[in-house]
Design a protein around this motif. Structure first.
Motif, PDB file in Angstrom:
ATOM      1  N   LYS A  54      51.661   0.296  11.792  1.00 39.33           N
ATOM      2  CA  LYS A  54      53.094   0.353  11.505  1.00 39.33           C
ATOM      3  C   LYS A  54      53.822  -0.503  12.530  1.00 39.33           C
ATOM      4  O   LYS A  54      53.724  -0.245  13.728  1.00 39.33           O
ATOM      5  N   GLN A  55      54.487  -1.518  12.042  1.00 36.59           N
ATOM      6  CA  GLN A  55      55.218  -2.454  12.901  1.00 36.59           C
ATOM      7  C   GLN A  55      54.332  -3.012  14.017  1.00 36.59           C
ATOM      8  O   GLN A  55      54.712  -3.083  15.178  1.00 36.59           O
ATOM      9  N   GLY A  56      53.115  -3.361  13.641  1.00 41.78           N
ATOM     10  CA  GLY A  56      52.188  -3.981  14.578  1.00 41.78           C
ATOM     11  C   GLY A  56      51.518  -3.036  15.558  1.00 41.78           C
ATOM     12  O   GLY A  56      50.789  -3.466  16.446  1.00 41.78           O
ATOM     13  N   LYS A  57      51.716  -1.735  15.395  1.00 38.51           N
ATOM     14  CA  LYS A  57      51.122  -0.748  16.303  1.00 38.51           C
ATOM     15  C   LYS A  57      50.390   0.325  15.499  1.00 38.51           C
ATOM     16  O   LYS A  57      50.665   0.520  14.321  1.00 38.51           O
ATOM     17  N   PRO A  58      49.475   1.039  16.136  1.00 36.80           N
ATOM     18  CA  PRO A  58      48.777   2.119  15.442  1.00 36.80           C
ATOM     19  C   PRO A  58      49.764   3.167  14.919  1.00 36.80           C
ATOM     20  O   PRO A  58      50.701   3.562  15.615  1.00 36.80           O
ATOM     21  N   ASN A  59      49.570   3.589  13.687  1.00 37.62           N
ATOM     22  CA  ASN A  59      50.428   4.601  13.062  1.00 37.62           C
ATOM     23  C   ASN A  59      49.856   5.989  13.360  1.00 37.62           C
ATOM     24  O   ASN A  59      48.947   6.459  12.678  1.00 37.62           O
ATOM     25  N   GLY A  60      50.383   6.612  14.385  1.00 40.69           N
ATOM     26  CA  GLY A  60      49.872   7.903  14.848  1.00 40.69           C
ATOM     27  C   GLY A  60      49.907   8.995  13.799  1.00 40.69           C
ATOM     28  O   GLY A  60      48.997   9.818  13.724  1.00 40.69           O
ATOM     29  N   PHE A  61      50.950   9.023  12.975  1.00 39.15           N
ATOM     30  CA  PHE A  61      51.047  10.062  11.948  1.00 39.15           C
ATOM     31  C   PHE A  61      49.889   9.960  10.959  1.00 39.15           C
ATOM     32  O   PHE A  61      49.203  10.941  10.690  1.00 39.15           O
ATOM     33  N   SER A  62      49.668   8.753  10.412  1.00 38.51           N
ATOM     34  CA  SER A  62      48.590   8.561   9.438  1.00 38.51           C
ATOM     35  C   SER A  62      47.226   8.839  10.061  1.00 38.51           C
ATOM     36  O   SER A  62      46.351   9.419   9.422  1.00 38.51           O
ATOM     37  N   MET A  63      47.065   8.427  11.306  1.00 38.76           N
ATOM     38  CA  MET A  63      45.801   8.672  11.998  1.00 38.76           C
ATOM     39  C   MET A  63      45.555  10.164  12.151  1.00 38.76           C
ATOM     40  O   MET A  63      44.435  10.640  11.947  1.00 38.76           O
ATOM     41  N   ALA A  64      46.592  10.904  12.492  1.00 40.50           N
ATOM     42  CA  ALA A  64      46.456  12.357  12.663  1.00 40.50           C
ATOM     43  C   ALA A  64      46.064  13.026  11.350  1.00 40.50           C
ATOM     44  O   ALA A  64      45.224  13.932  11.337  1.00 40.50           O
ATOM     45  N   VAL A  65      46.654  12.573  10.245  1.00 36.09           N
ATOM     46  CA  VAL A  65      46.316  13.142   8.936  1.00 36.09           C
ATOM     47  C   VAL A  65      44.845  12.886   8.624  1.00 36.09           C
ATOM     48  O   VAL A  65      44.118  13.799   8.233  1.00 36.09           O
ATOM     49  N   LEU A  66      44.393  11.651   8.823  1.00 33.38           N
ATOM     50  CA  LEU A  66      42.993  11.330   8.526  1.00 33.38           C
ATOM     51  C   LEU A  66      42.039  12.046   9.477  1.00 33.38           C
ATOM     52  O   LEU A  66      40.950  12.454   9.076  1.00 33.38           O
ATOM     53  N   GLU A  67      42.442  12.209  10.719  1.00 34.28           N
ATOM     54  CA  GLU A  67      41.583  12.917  11.671  1.00 34.28           C
ATOM     55  C   GLU A  67      41.431  14.385  11.285  1.00 34.28           C
ATOM     56  O   GLU A  67      40.365  14.964  11.470  1.00 34.28           O
ATOM     57  N   PHE A  81      48.094  -6.567  24.983  1.00 36.50           N
ATOM     58  CA  PHE A  81      49.186  -6.134  24.114  1.00 36.50           C
ATOM     59  C   PHE A  81      48.832  -4.886  23.319  1.00 36.50           C
ATOM     60  O   PHE A  81      49.683  -4.256  22.713  1.00 36.50           O
ATOM     61  N   GLY A  82      47.555  -4.524  23.262  1.00 37.02           N
ATOM     62  CA  GLY A  82      47.136  -3.340  22.507  1.00 37.02           C
ATOM     63  C   GLY A  82      45.949  -3.625  21.607  1.00 37.02           C
ATOM     64  O   GLY A  82      45.111  -4.475  21.905  1.00 37.02           O
ATOM     65  N   TRP A  83      45.909  -2.937  20.485  1.00 32.42           N
ATOM     66  CA  TRP A  83      44.802  -3.040  19.548  1.00 32.42           C
ATOM     67  C   TRP A  83      44.865  -4.367  18.791  1.00 32.42           C
ATOM     68  O   TRP A  83      45.923  -4.757  18.300  1.00 32.42           O
ATOM     69  N   LEU A  84      43.730  -5.018  18.634  1.00 27.77           N
ATOM     70  CA  LEU A  84      43.605  -6.173  17.753  1.00 27.77           C
ATOM     71  C   LEU A  84      42.973  -5.748  16.428  1.00 27.77           C
ATOM     72  O   LEU A  84      43.190  -6.372  15.399  1.00 27.77           O
ATOM     73  N   SER A  85      42.185  -4.702  16.481  1.00 33.76           N
ATOM     74  CA  SER A  85      41.580  -4.118  15.285  1.00 33.76           C
ATOM     75  C   SER A  85      41.372  -2.636  15.540  1.00 33.76           C
ATOM     76  O   SER A  85      41.472  -2.171  16.671  1.00 33.76           O
ATOM     77  N   GLY A  86      41.115  -1.907  14.469  1.00 38.10           N
ATOM     78  CA  GLY A  86      40.842  -0.484  14.587  1.00 38.10           C
ATOM     79  C   GLY A  86      39.507  -0.155  13.946  1.00 38.10           C
ATOM     80  O   GLY A  86      38.952  -0.954  13.187  1.00 38.10           O
ATOM     81  N   ILE A  87      39.002   1.027  14.256  1.00 40.80           N
ATOM     82  CA  ILE A  87      37.742   1.484  13.678  1.00 40.80           C
ATOM     83  C   ILE A  87      37.942   2.880  13.091  1.00 40.80           C
ATOM     84  O   ILE A  87      38.498   3.758  13.747  1.00 40.80           O
ATOM     85  N   ILE A  88      37.503   3.044  11.858  1.00 41.98           N
ATOM     86  CA  ILE A  88      37.461   4.361  11.223  1.00 41.98           C
ATOM     87  C   ILE A  88      36.004   4.804  11.300  1.00 41.98           C
ATOM     88  O   ILE A  88      35.111   4.128  10.778  1.00 41.98           O
ATOM     89  N   TYR A  89      35.764   5.916  11.964  1.00 44.50           N
ATOM     90  CA  TYR A  89      34.410   6.439  12.121  1.00 44.50           C
ATOM     91  C   TYR A  89      34.108   7.384  10.965  1.00 44.50           C
ATOM     92  O   TYR A  89      34.793   8.393  10.787  1.00 44.50           O
ATOM     93  N   THR A  90      33.093   7.040  10.165  1.00 41.78           N
ATOM     94  CA  THR A  90      32.680   7.871   9.052  1.00 41.78           C
ATOM     95  C   THR A  90      31.225   8.295   9.255  1.00 41.78           C
ATOM     96  O   THR A  90      30.555   7.777  10.157  1.00 41.78           O
ATOM     97  N   SER A  91      30.764   9.187   8.432  1.00 36.31           N
ATOM     98  CA  SER A  91      29.354   9.593   8.523  1.00 36.31           C
ATOM     99  C   SER A  91      28.420   8.462   8.110  1.00 36.31           C
ATOM    100  O   SER A  91      27.238   8.472   8.453  1.00 36.31           O
TER     101      SER A  91
END
Length: 98
Positions: A54-67, A81-91
């Motif tokens: 969200k606006q170039g930064k991690p969207n904490g709300f959406s992340m919390a829902v998925l977590e 500057f922060g994250w360049l990419s993110g990782i979703i950890y799945t089984s």
């Protein structure tokens, strides 16, 4: 599709990926390196990008829902500057987005 619908769709695709018997349960796999993931789930990267950034930064709300649904999310590559990419950890492994 509004942001709530996109979040729901992303969660559904991640759940489908976890239930997909075509992939072994191996949390150490890098799923974006597997062409089959992007072929079988073609909108996954776009949805992850739209929902989790969200606006170039991690969207904490959406992340919390998925977590709460069992999907840990963390940074991939970073710089001063922060994250360049993110990782979703799945089984089934680690899915890189962004």
């Amino acid at each position: 599709m509004d942001s709530k619908d996109k979040l729901k769709e992303l969660a559904e695709q991640l759940k489908a990926l976890e239930a997909d018997d075509r992939f072994v349960d191996d949390r150490n796999l890098w799923l974006r390196n597997e062409d089959t993931v992007d072929k079988l789930y073609p909108g996954l990267n776009t949805l992850a990008h739209e929902v989790l950034i969200k606006q170039g930064k991690p969207n904490g709300f959406s992340m919390a829902v998925l977590e709460k649904l069992g999907f840990k999310i963390g940074p991939g590559e970073t710089d001063s500057f922060g994250w360049l990419s993110g990782i979703i950890y799945t089984s089934k492994g680690k899915y890189v987005y962004g």
